[in-house]
Design an enzyme around this catalytic site. Structure first.
Site, PDB file in Angstrom:
ATOM      1  N   HIS B 133       1.229  -1.356  -0.007  1.00 28.74           N
ATOM      2  CA  HIS B 133      -0.203  -0.174   0.090  1.00 28.74           C
ATOM      3  C   HIS B 133       0.612   1.113  -0.163  1.00 28.74           C
ATOM      4  O   HIS B 133       2.203   0.913   0.646  1.00 28.74           O
ATOM      5  CB  HIS B 133      -0.840   0.124   1.413  1.00 28.74           C
ATOM      6  CG  HIS B 133      -2.351   0.843   1.356  1.00 28.74           C
ATOM      7  ND1 HIS B 133      -2.122   2.608   1.429  1.00 28.74           N
ATOM      8  CD2 HIS B 133      -3.721   0.545   1.740  1.00 28.74           C
ATOM      9  CE1 HIS B 133      -3.251   2.797   1.546  1.00 28.74           C
ATOM     10  NE2 HIS B 133      -4.132   2.007   1.649  1.00 28.74           N
ATOM     11  N   ASP B 210       2.450  -4.705   7.766  1.00 28.04           N
ATOM     12  CA  ASP B 210       1.423  -4.213   7.827  1.00 28.04           C
ATOM     13  C   ASP B 210       0.443  -4.773   7.828  1.00 28.04           C
ATOM     14  O   ASP B 210       0.047  -6.054   6.686  1.00 28.04           O
ATOM     15  CB  ASP B 210       1.486  -3.868   6.384  1.00 28.04           C
ATOM     16  CG  ASP B 210       0.137  -2.860   6.018  1.00 28.04           C
ATOM     17  OD1 ASP B 210      -0.718  -2.886   6.620  1.00 28.04           O
ATOM     18  OD2 ASP B 210      -0.244  -1.733   5.102  1.00 28.04           O
ATOM     19  N   GLN B 213      -4.451  -5.567   6.811  1.00 30.28           N
ATOM     20  CA  GLN B 213      -5.742  -6.729   5.716  1.00 30.28           C
ATOM     21  C   GLN B 213      -5.990  -7.846   6.541  1.00 30.28           C
ATOM     22  O   GLN B 213      -6.913  -8.897   5.587  1.00 30.28           O
ATOM     23  CB  GLN B 213      -5.418  -6.597   3.901  1.00 30.28           C
ATOM     24  CG  GLN B 213      -5.728  -5.562   3.960  1.00 30.28           C
ATOM     25  CD  GLN B 213      -6.851  -4.607   3.447  1.00 30.28           C
ATOM     26  OE1 GLN B 213      -7.841  -5.480   3.504  1.00 30.28           O
ATOM     27  NE2 GLN B 213      -6.637  -3.814   3.179  1.00 30.28           N
ATOM     28  N   LYS B 236     -10.828  -0.566  10.020  1.00 27.25           N
ATOM     29  CA  LYS B 236     -10.670  -2.114   9.113  1.00 27.25           C
ATOM     30  C   LYS B 236     -11.230  -3.449   9.605  1.00 27.25           C
ATOM     31  O   LYS B 236     -11.298  -3.762   9.242  1.00 27.25           O
ATOM     32  CB  LYS B 236      -9.474  -2.198   7.814  1.00 27.25           C
ATOM     33  CG  LYS B 236      -8.975  -1.393   7.347  1.00 27.25           C
ATOM     34  CD  LYS B 236      -7.820  -1.232   6.377  1.00 27.25           C
ATOM     35  CE  LYS B 236      -6.956  -0.694   6.011  1.00 27.25           C
ATOM     36  NZ  LYS B 236      -8.074   0.656   5.074  1.00 27.25           N
ATOM     37  N   CYS B 374      -4.576   3.594  -3.750  1.00 27.87           N
ATOM     38  CA  CYS B 374      -3.410   3.090  -2.758  1.00 27.87           C
ATOM     39  C   CYS B 374      -2.432   2.041  -2.953  1.00 27.87           C
ATOM     40  O   CYS B 374      -1.389   1.960  -2.051  1.00 27.87           O
ATOM     41  CB  CYS B 374      -4.118   3.453  -1.643  1.00 27.87           C
ATOM     42  SG  CYS B 374      -5.123   4.681  -0.944  1.00 27.87           S
TER      43      CYS B 374
END
Lengths: 152, 417
Positions: B133, B210, B213, B236, B374
């Protein structure tokens, strides 16, 4: 579905699929690039003005059906027009898509013959910038703006 | 905080009941049932999150870490209790390893600006992948501008998988940090992060993961992973916007200088010298997003009341169904075919621009993301400027997939594909 049919009219789909005047003029008198960073629409407009009139205009780039069709129909509409006429058309087109008074908007668009097919875009506010990007780019070319145009 | 019945032992999620927990689904869009397929951008919120926020405002609101009065102490203990919830969620060793930030973007910027500025110098390398991202690209580029740190990018293959062989070759004596996504937001690729971290550890290189997700879909154990930093965004994970988490190993966070200065992050201030607060408050300058943290706590409770096992079973089956149904559509091309996928499916439909797809689907109440997500380098890798992306959460079911497929049929009809 009706609103969608108003947005994606046959003329729009036809020009999106088979854009007219697609390409670039070699050695144009005017040139500008436009970009919608959010959706990735990109358009470059080149034109040649001779004896005060648009002698030739082309565009290239990629984007959604609305932006492609708008660019294609724009090139047809301005061919042979004077710079003053072209700027007036931009004002009418822009007003037709953005002013809140629907009557005023539609009468502005009515002045533009074929371009009135973009009246349907009014119902889809996030897509207005798709239709106006080629026009903003055209005006930037006339104004000799060297920075790429952004509509957001 | 809520009177939810545990759903833990259910083999199949009771999606109808879950949808009732999310007020937004009671509201039609363009007169149609809301088909929300954009949770990877931001998930919808259960009622318990809203009630928790409201509850604090109504009964226990005051600034935290400040007042001697009981209201402030209650607010502080509620706020700090969420830190403990996050610690348990990630199985961090200590609560002081949990830093509240605005979101994953801020967490990565914090690491770049604090760890990066203090410990990286010109010529040192940060290794990322081609499917990050923008938030895991740009902070490192800013560090490059500032300090001459080099950015190395590990390639991905046509399926959207990390090329591990090349990745390993890119690890060199100047590699000082590896920053990788756990699950790629534009492709859905689940990165074999355990292997990556093992590799990194062989070379003694710290790893930032990261997890934006990943956390909405799977259990994460930062101790088992042995990662050095793990970042996530609350919104999220069915929580509010404006709150996220940086997990960092205590010894690293301790060695790092503060990032922002202000109240709460200090122990004592004179004009001559300021002594910084201890972890985690050293990194939490200013009044924190108290209400956001409370909401995040309620969101974690909600997710755990359903259970990651049940979520995993449900979402895997739903993804498999969606992939099967979408594959039947002529002219539909799925972008990225990772062996292990989570949460999202990116696709192209003939030469129809994703924004046209998005507009047409919206008329049927179907929300998909259309654009570059993104992740422009990922788009470039697959030779597209944008894709349409359907992403899934706990409230999605086969009806949503069927609605998407029917909606795409309308797109085909409109564009005569």
């Amino acid at each position: 579905m009706n609103e969608l049919r108003d947005l994606y009219q046959e003329v729009v789909l036809d020009h999106a699929r088979r854009p007219r005047n697609f390409g670039a003029i070699h050695g144009p008198s005017h040139r500008a690039a436009g970009h919608n960073p959010l959706c990735g629409d990109k358009v470059t407009v080149t034109l040649t003005i001779a004896d005060g009139r648009v002698a030739d205009v082309r565009f290239e780039g990629g984007g959604c059906a609305i932006s492609m069709a708008s660019a294609s129909l724009m090139t047809e509409a301005i061919m042979g027009k004077t710079e003053v006429e072209v700027r007036a058309m931009f004002e009418e087109f822009h007003a037709g898509l953005t002013v809140t008074d629907e009557g005023a908007a539609l009468s502005a668009l009515a002045e533009l013959d074929k371009l009135a097919v973009f009246a349907g875009v009014r119902e889809f506010p996030v897509r207005v910038k798709c239709a106006t990007l080629p026009w903003h780019t055209l005006v930037a070319a006339l104004d000799h703006v060297s920075e790429p145009v952004k509509t957001e | 905080m809520t009177a939810m019945q545990p759903l833990t032992n259910l083999r199949e999620l009771d999606v109808a009941r879950i949808r009732q927990d999310f007020p937004i689904f009671s509201q039609p869009v363009h007169g149609k049932r809301l088909v929300f397929l954009d949770s990877a951008a931001s998930a919808q919120k259960p009622r318990s999150v809203m009630e928790a926020e409201r509850g604090i405002y109504e009964t226990a609101y005051a600034n935290v870490h400040r007042g001697v009065y009981s209201l402030s102490q209650r607010a502080t203990s509620e706020f700090e209790a969420v830190r403990e919830k996050v610690r348990r969620l990630l199985n961090a060793r200590e609560t002081r390893e949990i830093v509240f930030v605005r979101g994953a973007t801020e967490a990565i910027n914090l690491v770049a600006q604090s760890f990066g500025r203090a410990f990286l110098s010109a010529g040192d390398e940060v290794l990322i992948s081609h499917m990050e991202h923008h938030s895991n690209i740009v902070p490192w580029q800013m560090l490059r501008e500032e300090k001459g740190v080099q950015l190395r990018v590990a390639p991905i293959d046509d399926a959207g998988e990390l090329d591990l062989e090349t990745f390993e070759k890119l690890i060199g004596p100047r590699t000082k940090l590896i920053a990788l996504t756990h699950v790629a937001n534009a492709l859905g690729t689940v990165v074999p992060i355990e292997r990556v971290i093992r590799l990194a550890k062989e070379h003694g290189i710290p790893v930032l993961v990261d997890g934006c997700q990943a956390v909405p879909h799977q259990a994460v154990d930062v101790q088992a992973l042995d990662c050095d930093f793990y970042v996530l965004s609350g919104h999220k994970l069915y929580g509010p916007t404006g709150i996220g988490v940086l997990y960092g190993k205590a010894e690293l966070l301790q060695a790092m200088p503060p990032w922002q200065g202000g109240g709460d992050m200090i122990r004592s201030v004179t004009f001559e010298k300021t002594e910084y607060n201890e972890l985690p408050w050293k990194f939490e300058a200013g009044t924190p997003h108290i209400i956001g943290a409370i909401g995040l706590g309620a969101a974690i409770d909600y997710v755990q009341s359903i259970g990651y096992d049940a979520i995993g079973v449900h979402e895997d089956a739903l993804l498999a169904y969606a992939l099967r149904e979408l594959s039947k559509i002529n002219s539909l091309r799925i972008i990225g075919q990772p062996r292990h996928r989570s949460g999202v499916i990116s696709f192209a439909l003939g030469d129809v621009h994703p924004h046209d797809i998005g507009t047409i689907l919206d008329q049927d109440g179907i929300c998909v993301r259309a654009g570059h997500h993104c992740a422009q380098p990922t788009m470039d890798r697959f030779g597209v400027s944008a894709t349409a992306r359907a992403s899934f959460g706990i409230y999605n079911d086969r009806d949503d997939v069927d609605a998407l497929v029917a909606g795409l049929g309308k797109v085909q009809e409109m564009f005569r594909l």
